[in-house]
Design a protein around this motif. Sequence first.
Motif, short mmCIF file in Angstrom:
data_model
loop_
_atom_site.label_atom_id
_atom_site.label_comp_id
_atom_site.label_asym_id
_atom_site.label_seq_id
_atom_site.Cartn_x
_atom_site.Cartn_y
_atom_site.Cartn_z
N MET A 1 -87.16 25.72 3.34
CA MET A 1 -86.22 26.59 2.62
C MET A 1 -85.58 25.85 1.44
O MET A 1 -85.50 26.37 0.34
N LEU A 2 -85.12 24.60 1.70
CA LEU A 2 -84.49 23.84 0.63
C LEU A 2 -85.50 23.50 -0.47
O LEU A 2 -85.15 23.43 -1.64
N LEU B 1 -76.39 25.73 1.15
CA LEU B 1 -75.54 25.44 2.30
C LEU B 1 -75.98 26.24 3.53
O LEU B 1 -75.97 25.73 4.66
N ALA B 2 -76.38 27.49 3.32
CA ALA B 2 -76.84 28.30 4.44
C ALA B 2 -78.12 27.72 5.05
O ALA B 2 -78.27 27.66 6.28
N ALA B 3 -79.03 27.27 4.18
CA ALA B 3 -80.28 26.69 4.68
C ALA B 3 -80.03 25.37 5.40
O ALA B 3 -80.61 25.10 6.45
N GLY C 1 -77.29 24.38 6.93
CA GLY C 1 -76.47 24.49 8.14
C GLY C 1 -77.00 25.43 9.18
O GLY C 1 -76.40 25.55 10.26
N ALA C 2 -78.12 26.10 8.93
CA ALA C 2 -78.63 27.11 9.86
C ALA C 2 -78.91 26.50 11.23
O ALA C 2 -79.63 25.51 11.36
N GLY C 3 -78.30 27.08 12.27
CA GLY C 3 -78.53 26.66 13.64
C GLY C 3 -77.94 25.32 14.01
O GLY C 3 -78.30 24.75 15.06
N ARG C 4 -77.02 24.81 13.21
CA ARG C 4 -76.50 23.46 13.46
C ARG C 4 -75.05 23.46 13.94
O ARG C 4 -74.41 22.41 13.98
N GLY C 5 -74.50 24.63 14.28
CA GLY C 5 -73.13 24.67 14.79
C GLY C 5 -72.27 25.63 14.01
O GLY C 5 -72.75 26.65 13.51
N GLY C 6 -70.98 25.30 13.91
CA GLY C 6 -70.06 26.20 13.23
C GLY C 6 -68.75 25.52 12.91
O GLY C 6 -68.68 24.28 12.82
N LEU C 7 -67.70 26.32 12.78
CA LEU C 7 -66.37 25.84 12.38
C LEU C 7 -65.32 26.42 13.31
O LEU C 7 -65.44 27.54 13.79
N ALA C 8 -64.25 25.65 13.51
CA ALA C 8 -63.10 26.13 14.29
C ALA C 8 -61.83 25.54 13.69
O ALA C 8 -61.80 24.37 13.30
N THR C 9 -60.80 26.37 13.61
CA THR C 9 -59.50 25.90 13.14
C THR C 9 -58.69 25.42 14.34
O THR C 9 -58.62 26.10 15.37
N LEU C 10 -58.10 24.24 14.21
CA LEU C 10 -57.26 23.68 15.28
C LEU C 10 -55.83 23.53 14.78
O LEU C 10 -55.60 22.96 13.71
N TRP C 11 -54.88 24.05 15.55
CA TRP C 11 -53.46 23.81 15.32
C TRP C 11 -53.02 22.76 16.32
O TRP C 11 -53.17 22.95 17.54
N ARG D 1 -71.26 16.27 7.27
CA ARG D 1 -72.53 15.58 7.08
C ARG D 1 -73.73 16.42 7.49
O ARG D 1 -74.85 16.20 7.01
N ALA D 2 -73.52 17.41 8.36
CA ALA D 2 -74.62 18.24 8.83
C ALA D 2 -75.27 19.04 7.70
O ALA D 2 -76.42 19.47 7.83
N VAL D 3 -74.55 19.26 6.60
CA VAL D 3 -75.12 20.04 5.50
C VAL D 3 -75.38 19.18 4.26
O VAL D 3 -75.49 19.69 3.15
N ARG D 4 -75.50 17.86 4.45
CA ARG D 4 -75.67 16.98 3.29
C ARG D 4 -77.00 17.22 2.58
O ARG D 4 -77.16 16.82 1.43
N ARG D 5 -77.96 17.88 3.26
CA ARG D 5 -79.23 18.19 2.57
C ARG D 5 -79.04 19.19 1.44
O ARG D 5 -79.95 19.36 0.61
N ALA D 6 -77.89 19.84 1.38
CA ALA D 6 -77.64 20.78 0.28
C ALA D 6 -77.31 20.06 -1.02
O ALA D 6 -77.43 20.66 -2.10
#
Length: 393
Positions: free
Chosen positions: A1-2, A193-195, A197-207, A282-287
Amino acid sequence: MLRRLTACMRRMRVDERSASGGIGADDSPLRGMLAGAAQFGEGGEQMAPELQWATQPYPARPGPRPAPRPLPRDHAVLLFPGEGSQYLGMGRQLMHIPAVKDLYDLASETVKWDVAAVCQGADAAALAARAQVCVLVTSLAALEAAREARPGLPQRARAAAGFSLGEVTALVFAGAIDLEPALRFVELRQAALAAAGAGRGGLATLWLAPAADLRALLRDAAAHAAEQGDDEPFAEVANYLYPGCKVVAGSEAALRWLEARGAGRGVRRAARVAAAGPLHCRAVRRAAPPLREALRMMEVRDPRITVVSNVDAKPYRDAKHIVRQLPLQACSPVRWEQTLHALFARPRGGGAGGEGGGGGFPQVLALGPGRALRATLKQVNAKAWDNCLQIDV
């Protein structure tokens, strides 16, 4: 994809510019509008790297009397939002402004799809898939609304910053990147970025509680993910929002552990971020490589005002610095709290309220969809928040 993205990017055509280096005024009223918007210095003077309202604590040696300079209260700081701030219908209430209609028309001509229809329609999935272009254009539309609401104020801008994608918008406003190549660049940015990060996790906000040990939390979350067999276990800060609030990028098992076990380790609340995958890690550094190559094919100029980078909370120095650092910004943590501190920093002995600080405080404009930037500003700098005007779209 990239690889396909890189091949497409190699075919990107960057329009020839006029000898002046700005956007020409011959094709569209918007071009002249943006050319004027980029020229904020008095008499064409070059902006210094530091913020112009940051006064010195001691008087300079006697010399020729300098020309009068605007007080800090007469200056402006601009903030631009990132992806995630979009909502259906954004920009609709600004379409009565001729320059806004020109802006959406020029953007649509550039990207070959109807930007206004996607922003103002009813298809949430279509908006999410093209969010970066839509947010950039709508943020510049808010700038035109600001010109009407506060005539002359945007032209007095001396500094700007943007959250993630918003940094590209800030560079367009600063005259470093022209609008048309910026639109193509952010299309590539979202796809890359979509390509990556695909299938590599996600994001969460922490307070977080004050006593929370975030470094240990992330280390233990990544260790748990490794035990659970995640292909690439990781947990790291993606966004530094304000004291006690961070967005974490992580593999799926790491995020689940933070949600389940965080309460006993100082996490007051955890909430997933609606995102297709992890960002600013770092998981999306290929972008980064296709973005770097795209920038090398574009005309990039020195910014005419201070634009503070999310990567290190320092101003971009020149065009070469932008070409080198902007691709890294897509896969580095957004240091937004630190960026805001840098924007409103004053030397020792220079108070924000005028006691040795030159008088007053700059007007802040939060431009674009959503109100998150102004809400975050309140948590970081109450004085700046008190002087912040939200321009609704």
